[in-house]
Design a protein around this motif. Sequence first.
Motif, mmCIF file in Angstrom:
data_model
loop_
_atom_site.group_PDB
_atom_site.id
_atom_site.type_symbol
_atom_site.label_atom_id
_atom_site.label_comp_id
_atom_site.label_asym_id
_atom_site.label_seq_id
_atom_site.Cartn_x
_atom_site.Cartn_y
_atom_site.Cartn_z
ATOM 1 N N CYS A 20 -21.671 35.903 0.540
ATOM 2 C CA CYS A 20 -22.920 36.036 1.281
ATOM 3 C C CYS A 20 -22.917 35.064 2.445
ATOM 4 C CB CYS A 20 -24.097 35.737 0.354
ATOM 5 S SG CYS A 20 -25.685 36.048 1.152
ATOM 6 N N CYS A 24 -29.169 31.384 -0.991
ATOM 7 C CA CYS A 24 -30.517 31.210 -1.554
ATOM 8 C C CYS A 24 -30.462 30.376 -2.832
ATOM 9 C CB CYS A 24 -31.154 32.564 -1.814
ATOM 10 S SG CYS A 24 -31.293 33.530 -0.307
ATOM 11 N N CYS A 27 -30.222 31.868 -6.249
ATOM 12 C CA CYS A 27 -29.231 32.938 -6.427
ATOM 13 C C CYS A 27 -27.805 32.435 -6.528
ATOM 14 C CB CYS A 27 -29.341 33.925 -5.275
ATOM 15 S SG CYS A 27 -28.175 35.280 -5.318
ATOM 16 N N MET A 28 -27.463 31.451 -5.698
ATOM 17 C CA MET A 28 -26.070 30.983 -5.729
ATOM 18 C C MET A 28 -25.979 29.501 -5.392
ATOM 19 S SD MET A 28 -24.675 33.148 -2.485
ATOM 20 C CE MET A 28 -22.981 32.661 -2.485
ATOM 21 N N ASN A 96 -30.151 40.964 3.012
ATOM 22 C CA ASN A 96 -31.007 39.901 3.556
ATOM 23 C C ASN A 96 -31.387 40.195 5.006
ATOM 24 O OD1 ASN A 96 -28.886 38.936 5.294
ATOM 25 N ND2 ASN A 96 -28.083 37.675 3.636
HETATM 26 FE FE1 SF4 Z 1 -27.245 35.949 -0.510
HETATM 27 FE FE2 SF4 Z 1 -29.723 35.162 -0.844
HETATM 28 FE FE3 SF4 Z 1 -29.039 37.729 -1.259
HETATM 29 FE FE4 SF4 Z 1 -28.268 35.808 -2.945
HETATM 30 S S1 SF4 Z 1 -30.369 36.485 -2.549
HETATM 31 S S2 SF4 Z 1 -27.017 37.399 -2.187
HETATM 32 S S3 SF4 Z 1 -27.847 34.108 -1.545
HETATM 33 S S4 SF4 Z 1 -29.057 36.581 0.666
#
Ligand code: SF4
Length: 317
Positions: A20, A24, A27-28, A96
């Motif tokens: 990505c 975020c 999320c990661m 996103n």
């Molecule tokens: Fe990327 Fe945010 Fe989507 Fe997770 S939520 S995949 S970090 S844009």
Amino acid sequence: MVDRFSREITYLRISVTELCNLRCRYCMPACGVKKKRHADMMSEEEILSAVRAAASLGVRKVRFTGGEPLVKRNIVSICRRAAAVDGIDEVCLTTNATLLPDLALPLREAGVRRVNLSLDTLDADKYAYITRRGRLADFYRGLEAALSAGFEKVKLNTVLIGGFNDDEIVPLAQLTQRYPVDVRFIELMPMYDGGDFGPEAFLPRDRVLEQLPQLERVPADGGVAQLYRLPGAHGCVGLISPVSDHFCADCNRIRLTADGKLKPCLHAPDEISIKGCSEAEMVEKFRLAIERKPPWHGELSAEHRSHAGRNMNEIGG
Ligand code: SF4
Ligand code: SAM
């Protein structure tokens, strides 16, 4: 195909990459993800075989997600070919939005019918904080591109995060009055490493109803969200409550990760690999995965984190 609990499985969510351009916090990890070997990830041909295999068992809708699906070099080709598969009625994408200025029109022309765009705040500094590297202006450019490209539906996904965006529920919902979009508030799911957020960050969907008493209930559209509308709005406000009121009894989906694992359930550890399989073998693996769908995702809370064993970017949210 119908599973053991009489649920008809018609919806395949495919993660095309774990990578990505944002990070975020829920999320990661900040360092991103360890890039896996190219040879271990599903190729375009394998993804298309999987779509055909799923369609042969009754899947009608495919959503591409990630990671960020738009960082995948061949995403337009994948979407175009998936949309042309016999039996597939609908190809959609979750993104996103930051790379949509160049890609919205090619994706629409490739047959993508609907897009979901993620937006957790309207404040540029908070956007930079939550995404660790994103710019809100890039999101808005992506939104404008999506609206101009003529998708049948544009939805905005907002993860409810206590102490972060609980003070923005009203202005976020009011985007449905400014733009022809739905805004869907999604409860934060406790994924396996927890990201930066503890139990206090969980906000139940009822918090939205408390802050917006003027919301009027409208009939559901076949999706997982409970739908409402603000007076004079173009689009709906949706509430998605995987934690406080799960919708597993109506689950119609199956998931495929970017490294070729079928996941019968988002929050279960069970995975069935289809990487390297022929299309005929994939059909049998899909059958097995659907048969192995559990009745529900099990307890989800701060004390009972998801059993998925992966963060969201490694599954495909
Ligand atoms: Fe990327 Fe945010 Fe989507 Fe997770 S939520 S995949 S970090 S844009
Ligand atoms: N990168 C794309 C995006 O952000 O839209 C697609 C992948 S992202 C994993 C898909 C959706 O999952 C996003 O709307 C994101 O906000 C949501 N998501 C990620 N982690 C989550 C979590 N722990 N709880 C609830 N939603 C989450």
